[in-house]
Scaffold this motif. Structure first.
Motif, short mmCIF file in Angstrom:
data_model
loop_
_atom_site.label_atom_id
_atom_site.label_comp_id
_atom_site.label_asym_id
_atom_site.label_seq_id
_atom_site.Cartn_x
_atom_site.Cartn_y
_atom_site.Cartn_z
N ALA A 1 0.99 -1.55 -0.17
CA ALA A 1 0.11 0.10 -0.03
C ALA A 1 0.95 1.23 -0.06
CB ALA A 1 -0.96 0.20 1.15
N ALA A 2 2.01 1.16 0.62
CA ALA A 2 3.03 2.32 0.48
C ALA A 2 4.38 1.95 0.69
CB ALA A 2 2.91 3.14 1.83
N GLY A 3 5.44 2.26 0.19
CA GLY A 3 6.59 1.92 0.08
C GLY A 3 7.66 2.71 -0.73
N ALA B 1 7.62 8.53 -18.33
CA ALA B 1 6.38 8.66 -18.22
C ALA B 1 5.68 7.52 -18.42
CB ALA B 1 5.92 9.58 -19.13
N ASN B 2 6.05 6.69 -19.52
CA ASN B 2 5.35 5.27 -19.59
C ASN B 2 5.86 4.03 -18.92
OD1 ASN B 2 3.75 6.68 -21.53
ND2 ASN B 2 5.42 6.69 -23.16
N ALA B 3 6.57 4.19 -17.84
CA ALA B 3 7.12 3.09 -17.32
C ALA B 3 5.99 2.36 -16.30
CB ALA B 3 8.52 3.63 -16.30
N GLY B 4 6.06 1.10 -16.19
CA GLY B 4 5.27 0.54 -15.17
C GLY B 4 5.74 0.73 -13.67
N LEU B 5 4.86 0.84 -12.82
CA LEU B 5 5.19 0.94 -11.40
C LEU B 5 4.70 0.02 -10.41
CD1 LEU B 5 5.90 3.15 -9.09
CD2 LEU B 5 3.61 4.08 -9.44
N LEU B 6 5.36 -0.37 -9.45
CA LEU B 6 4.88 -1.09 -8.56
C LEU B 6 5.78 -0.33 -7.19
CD1 LEU B 6 6.89 -4.35 -8.11
CD2 LEU B 6 7.48 -2.75 -9.85
N LEU B 7 4.94 -0.75 -5.84
CA LEU B 7 5.73 -0.34 -4.80
C LEU B 7 6.08 -1.64 -4.22
CD1 LEU B 7 2.96 2.39 -3.47
CD2 LEU B 7 5.24 2.93 -4.55
N LEU B 8 7.30 -1.39 -3.37
CA LEU B 8 7.76 -2.56 -2.54
C LEU B 8 7.82 -2.24 -1.09
CD1 LEU B 8 10.64 -4.01 -4.77
CD2 LEU B 8 8.39 -4.66 -4.78
N ALA B 9 7.53 -2.98 -0.30
CA ALA B 9 7.80 -2.62 1.15
C ALA B 9 9.32 -2.55 1.50
CB ALA B 9 7.12 -3.71 2.16
#
Length: 224
Positions: free
Chosen positions: A42-44, A135-143
């Protein structure tokens, strides 16, 4: 038909079938997830996947509590450290030395360079400092603990000198904001630049493809 010609025909048929089998395996294993039960934090720490359709790099914060990439890959080694030394992002990619250093543009690609890359080529890390994430990069959040594992994987991918620092390749650049370093491992049709990104995400415990020799499977699992 002589036994020799029959054997030659069988060999040709097998050789012709290998690319199709490779592509089918890449599709099936790209769709199947590693770390199936993992969910985005959820955040990271934000981690971006930047791809040109063929090659994928990790785009990371230049400095966090878990990793100070400016200490590992000093901006002073850029051609224009005065312009990019303060950049807040770093893009790191792993790949074939022949592809990276000798084929900056598709027009530079030759059959010889392709064979050199596929035949167990030495590897390098390409490090770029960026003022903003693509701008077009995929994003994920890691703990934080996940990001620490990803950072450790990236650090271990660099060949190091006696002081434990990545081995810089002087004079090798694309632009003013990048540098190259010797890397660990060999590039093969199984272990590609995209598979290296997959392995980094897997080390972090993030959901990703079981196998990703191509870039697309890396994006299929983001957001699950």
């Amino acid at each position: 038909m002589t036994p020799f010609l029959r054997a030659l025909g069988r060999g040709a048929a097998i050789a012709a079938a290998l690319p199709a089998c490779y592509l089918l395996a890449a599709l099936i294993l790209g769709l199947l997830p590693a770390n199936r039960d993992a969910r985005p934090a959820a955040a990271g720490v934000p981690v971006y996947l930047d791809s040109n359709g063929v090659h994928t790099s990790l785009v990371l914060p230049a400095q966090t509590a878990a990793a100070d990439w400016k200490a590992q890959f000093p901006p002073e080694r850029l051609r224009r450290s005065d312009r990019f030394g303060g950049a807040p992002y770093v893009a790191i990619g792993w790949g074939s030395r022949a592809f990276y250093l000798e084929t900056r543009n598709w027009s530079d690609l030759t059959p010889g360079k392709t064979l050199a890359a596929l035949a167990y080529d030495r590897s390098v890390l390409h490090v770029e400092y960026l003022w903003q994430a693509p701008a077009n990069a995929g994003l994920l959040l890691l703990a934080p603990d996940q990001y620490a594992r990803l950072a450790d994987f990236v650090r271990r991918s660099a060949a190091t000198d006696a002081a434990g620092l990545p081995r810089w390749l002087p004079g090798r650049h694309y632009d003013d904001n990048d540098a190259f370093y010797q890397a660990m491992g060999r590039y093969t049709p199984i272990q590609t630049c995209n598979q290296w990104v997959r392995d980094a995400l897997d080390a972090a415990g993030a959901r990703t493809a079981l196998w990703a020799p191509f870039s697309q499977p890396l994006f299929w699992h983001i957001g699950h």
